[in-house]
Scaffold this motif. Structure first.
Motif, PDB file in Angstrom:
ATOM      1  N   THR A   1       1.382 -22.494 -15.117  1.00 45.29           N
ATOM      2  CA  THR A   1       2.559 -22.524 -15.075  1.00 45.29           C
ATOM      3  C   THR A   1       3.709 -22.460 -14.486  1.00 45.29           C
ATOM      4  N   LEU A   2       3.008 -23.650 -13.005  1.00 49.71           N
ATOM      5  CA  LEU A   2       4.247 -23.932 -12.081  1.00 49.71           C
ATOM      6  C   LEU A   2       4.610 -25.184 -12.713  1.00 49.71           C
ATOM      7  N   SER A   3       3.801 -26.016 -13.965  1.00 53.06           N
ATOM      8  CA  SER A   3       4.416 -27.449 -14.076  1.00 53.06           C
ATOM      9  C   SER A   3       5.153 -26.803 -15.221  1.00 53.06           C
ATOM     10  N   LEU A   4       5.263 -26.038 -15.667  1.00 50.89           N
ATOM     11  CA  LEU A   4       6.349 -25.617 -16.858  1.00 50.89           C
ATOM     12  C   LEU A   4       7.453 -25.325 -16.130  1.00 50.89           C
TER      13      LEU A   4
ATOM     14  N   SER B   1      -3.364 -33.302 -17.240  1.00 56.10           N
ATOM     15  CA  SER B   1      -2.653 -34.479 -15.961  1.00 56.10           C
ATOM     16  C   SER B   1      -2.103 -33.521 -15.297  1.00 56.10           C
ATOM     17  N   LEU B   2      -2.079 -31.957 -15.573  1.00 56.10           N
ATOM     18  CA  LEU B   2      -1.332 -30.866 -14.905  1.00 56.10           C
ATOM     19  C   LEU B   2      -1.311 -30.841 -13.294  1.00 56.10           C
TER      20      LEU B   2
ATOM     21  N   LEU C   1      12.738 -36.605 -17.758  1.00 52.97           N
ATOM     22  CA  LEU C   1      11.492 -36.258 -18.905  1.00 52.97           C
ATOM     23  C   LEU C   1      10.906 -36.643 -19.633  1.00 52.97           C
ATOM     24  N   GLN C   2       9.195 -36.500 -19.548  1.00 56.30           N
ATOM     25  CA  GLN C   2       8.131 -37.248 -19.789  1.00 56.30           C
ATOM     26  C   GLN C   2       7.264 -35.598 -20.419  1.00 56.30           C
TER      27      GLN C   2
ATOM     28  N   MET D   1      14.180 -28.380 -14.864  1.00 56.08           N
ATOM     29  CA  MET D   1      14.707 -30.526 -14.681  1.00 56.08           C
ATOM     30  C   MET D   1      15.284 -29.876 -16.309  1.00 56.08           C
ATOM     31  N   ALA D   2      14.989 -29.852 -16.889  1.00 55.20           N
ATOM     32  CA  ALA D   2      15.224 -29.733 -18.295  1.00 55.20           C
ATOM     33  C   ALA D   2      16.890 -29.034 -18.340  1.00 55.20           C
TER      34      ALA D   2
END
Length: 125
Positions: A81-84, A115-116, A108-109, A90-91
């Motif tokens: 959730t935090l990563s998304l 890999s989270l 953005l990759q 950022m997007a």
């Protein structure tokens, strides 16, 4: 390596180590609270912590509901959730900057869920 200090209130005839003084103060503090009092304080503290965790989990659920993602059969973890959320912010920042005619500040990759963990541990450094 006990340090001695001069006790001026008694005319300088008495010295004691700081450790002895600290031990005496801690013993006095322990006597102030009975076992029942300590148990009650611990229960109150646990109750406050449970409330805090419920509020935190509720906030994460609200975040899960507003972040666009592919529907999965399981709910997103806190880490996912935090990563998304970070990637989404950022997007959106990139979109706003491009609309203003500025360069996009973030590249953005695509991130795979495996890999989270490594991404979040790198971000915390």
């Amino acid at each position: 390596m006990d340090r001695h200090y001069y006790n001026s209130s008694e005319g300088g005839s008495d010295t004691e180590t700081r450790n002895e003084s600290l031990d005496r103060k801690l013993a006095q503090k322990d006597r102030k609270f009975s076992a029942q009092d300590r148990k009650a304080r611990r229960q109150e503290s646990n109750f406050r912590e449970r409330i805090r965790m419920h509020e935190l989990n509720h906030a994460f659920q609200g975040l899960r509901e507003v972040i666009p993602h592919v529907q999965q059969s399981r709910k997103l973890s806190k880490l996912e959730t935090l990563s998304l959320a970070k990637n989404y912010i950022m997007a959106l920042t990139n979109v706003i900057c491009e609309m203003r005619g500025e360069n996009a500040p973030y590249s953005l990759q695509p991130v795979q869920s495996s890999s989270l963990l490594s991404e979040c541990s790198e971000d915390s450094k």
